[in-house]
Enzyme design. Structure first.
Site, PDB file in Angstrom:
ATOM      1  N   HIS A  17      42.307  -7.639  -0.884  1.00 17.35           N
ATOM      2  CA  HIS A  17      43.137  -7.975  -2.171  1.00 17.35           C
ATOM      3  C   HIS A  17      44.106  -9.032  -1.924  1.00 17.35           C
ATOM      4  O   HIS A  17      45.190  -8.932  -1.148  1.00 17.35           O
ATOM      5  CB  HIS A  17      44.072  -6.577  -2.556  1.00 17.35           C
ATOM      6  CG  HIS A  17      44.606  -6.678  -3.858  1.00 17.35           C
ATOM      7  ND1 HIS A  17      45.617  -7.266  -4.338  1.00 17.35           N
ATOM      8  CD2 HIS A  17      44.096  -5.928  -5.133  1.00 17.35           C
ATOM      9  CE1 HIS A  17      45.763  -7.322  -5.600  1.00 17.35           C
ATOM     10  NE2 HIS A  17      45.040  -6.465  -6.100  1.00 17.35           N
ATOM     11  N   CYS A  47       0.843  -1.088   0.068  1.00 24.26           N
ATOM     12  CA  CYS A  47       0.002  -0.056  -0.033  1.00 24.26           C
ATOM     13  C   CYS A  47       0.866   1.104   0.123  1.00 24.26           C
ATOM     14  O   CYS A  47       1.924   1.133  -0.348  1.00 24.26           O
ATOM     15  CB  CYS A  47      -0.916  -0.007   1.146  1.00 24.26           C
ATOM     16  SG  CYS A  47       0.106  -0.003   2.886  1.00 24.26           S
TER      17      CYS A  47
END
Length: 618
Positions: A541, A24
């Site tokens: 990394h 709604c």
């Protein structure tokens, strides 16, 4: 948005636990197979969720103004939509829950355009009263038909939503709605009102023509009956002909039945409801105003307000006005005033920002952000809003205020309470009652709504905000800790890509150091960017210049966008094979938050997975 969608789906028990989903103006409405699988506590902790609760046979997740975006994201990531679930997926629920579920599913999709149409009607009435526009002008004509079209052909819109909800073909239901509002049907009704008009019949049965434009109940009942006939026909008819024969039988059988039986009975029932409500309202209008003004927001919290929505539209259809819609105005303004009181009183920057935006939304009829985000958690402001709404509603009841077009209670409703005869006492009563509700709620909340201790604590927190203590970040890799400056790659060693440490791995995997999500994963698998729930951004990394391996020796266990929990395995890599291929296996763990968060290593020669690694100062 995809991350939030996945979190919500997980919180309600996963995609397979969802029977259907609609939304709604501010909340997602789930029908679930097993409510026991819901993790409401986790959902309520999500920063973008105002509240999650079971209500009216549905599990409701209150989002606020961005609910449509979240709904679309959930549909996209799960493949769900608002289609009716197949037969056999229903769960047991009470009669009230089923009724509220049906009503909300039928009316919710139309609320936005109905409110817009009603506002435009109200503005046109205001323009006529002030003689800004002529009723005979082309400008008025075009704007009036735009405002009136949906309401006049309301049976078609309800036919579509009801057809979907009842599991039938919505276009078959729309054909039935079109028959009710067809020009020939309206013409036959008008002709029947003339003196000496000849009666019409269907195979000898007299037809009672009724003006079904703007009607509500007849088409909903017709769509329900049609859906039952469709299901039976589809089970019995051969597949080669049922696609056209089933709709044909529905048109031939249900359309006459609607005109001969369903329509007249439904119209009689609707008129009985409308006149019954008006009778009760006439006996005690001030009591009715106080009750609706004070209790409406309580009904909204539990989703029970949907039970009154058909009655409002039924009143407008049959009476041309609705008193109930007007009485809701002080209920809304009471919560707006309470939220404004919190905004003026609180010293908490986050709450002040939330209260300001919620009060603005409330002025335009969207009160859920105000209720769930501001007034209800603080308790007293919500109570003051309800009390003020009751007093304002009492005043509207005394003034006999009504609305004359579909409305979403908001500042625009002031133009919708103007009767065709022009501004009168009922209009001034609506304005005075609404201002009373908003002003009294704001004053009470400002003076008594927040405990003094809470205000003082917020002020102290604000003063101490600049001296935030550092927090610890855990290690995603097991290995030997090295200073970042010792790394052979200058870009990493300089710290320009972020602050952190280097780790010479002693195992071949990367685990999640916190709960959050995978922001990105490089195609070759050697770089991960993670974002924690608290906002910490980490870059991992694996190895130096290992992009040249093009994914060799890496095996990712997650994808970009995945949600993660602390300890989840994110990446596996063969560090021995990498070293054998001549690559430096040193891993970089960097904090790269925007704004320059300071990260310093926690002294240690060797670190285990999920052991303290970095101290981060925001």
């Amino acid at each position: 948005m995809d991350t939030l969608a996945k979190q919500i789906v997980t919180g309600v028990g996963g995609k397979d636990n969802i029977l259907s989903l609609v939304h709604c103006a501010t909340r997602l409405r789930f029908k679930l197979r097993d409510s026991g699988r819901v993790d409401a506590k986790t959902l309520n902790r999500l920063p973008d969720v105002l509240m999650a609760q079971e209500s009216g046979g549905q599990f409701q997740v209150v989002i606020g103004n961005r609910v449509a975006e979240v709904y679309q994201a959930i549909c996209q990531v799960t493949g769900l939509d608002d289609e009716i679930p197949p037969a056999g997926t229903a769960v047991k629920e009470g009669a009230l829950s089923r009724f509220i579920d049906v009503v909300s599913a039928i009316f919710t999709p139309t609320l936005g355009i109905l409110a817009a149409s009603g506002i435009l009607k109200g503005l046109l009435s205001l323009a006529l009263v002030n003689e800004w526009i002529s009723e005979t002008s082309g400008t008025y004509l075009l704007l009036f038909v735009a405002s009136d079209a949906l309401f006049f052909f309301f049976p078609l819109a309800l036919a579509y939503t009801a057809g979907k909800k009842f599991g039938g073909n919505p276009f078959t239901a729309m054909a039935l709605g079109g028959a009710l509002t067809h020009p020939l049907s309206i013409g036959a009704f008008n002709a029947a009102q003339q003196a000496g008009a000849l009666p019409l019949d269907f195979i000898g049965i007299p037809i009672v023509f009724i003006n079904y434009s703007s009607s509500v109940i007849p088409i909903i009942l017709a769509a329900w009956v049609s859906s039952h006939l469709e299901r039976r026909c589809n089970r019995l008819l051969p597949a080669a002909v049922k696609n056209f024969l089933t709709p044909l039988l529905c048109l031939c059988l249900i359309a006459p039945m609607t005109f001969l039986l369903i329509g007249p009975v439904a119209t009689w029932l609707g008129r009985l409801l409308a006149e019954g409500f008006q009778t009760l309202y006439g006996l005690a209008p001030m009591l009715a105003g106080a009750a609706l003004g004070g209790l409406w927001q309580v009904l909204v919290i539990f989703g029970l307000h949907w039970g009154l929505v058909p009655l409002m539209y039924n009143n407008l259809s049959l009476l041309g006005y609705d008193t109930m819609g007007a009485l809701l105005l002080p209920a809304v303004m009471g919560q707006v005033g309470a939220t404004l009181g919190v905004f003026l009183r609180t010293r908490d920057a986050r709450m002040k920002s939330l209260a300001g935006s919620a009060a603005t939304s409330g002025l335009f009829g969207i009160t859920e952000p105000a209720i769930y985000g501001v007034t209800l958690p603080a308790k007293r402001p919500f109570l003051f809003g309800c009390i003020s709404g009751a007093l304002g509603g009492l005043m509207l009841g005394y003034a006999r205020s009504s609305v004359y077009s579909p409305n979403l209670p908001s500042v625009f409703t002031f133009s919708q309470v103007i009767p065709p005869t022009g501004v009168d006492f009922s209009v001034w009563g609506a304005i005075a009652g609404s201002l009373l509700a908003a002003g009294l709620a704001a004053l009470l909340t400002f003076l008594f709504g927040l405990p003094k201790a809470a205000v003082a604590a917020a002020a102290a927190d604000e003063a101490a905000a600049a001296d935030t203590a550092p927090y610890q970040v855990l290690s995603p890799i097991h290995g030997q800790v090295r200073p970042l400056g010792s790394v052979a790659d200058p870009a990493f060693a300089s710290g320009i890509l972020g602050q952190g440490v280097a780790i010479l791995p002693l195992s071949g995997r990367v685990v999640a150091p916190f709960a959050g999500r995978v922001e990105s994963l490089s195609p070759s698998g050697h770089v991960l960017v993670l974002v924690a729930d608290d906002g910490t951004e980490m870059l991992i990394h694996v190895g130096i210049h290992t992009a040249k391996l093009d994914g060799s020796h890496f095996r990712a266990q997650v994808q970009s966008g995945d949600l993660i929990a602390a300890g989840d395995v994110l990446l596996e890599f063969d560090h021995a094979a990498m070293a054998g291929a001549g690559f430096d296996t040193t891993c970089l763990v960097l904090i790269c938050n925007p704004g320059g968060a300071q990260a310093r290593p926690i002294p240690s020669d060797t670190v285990a997975e999920l052991a303290p690694l970095l101290a981060v100062s925001p």
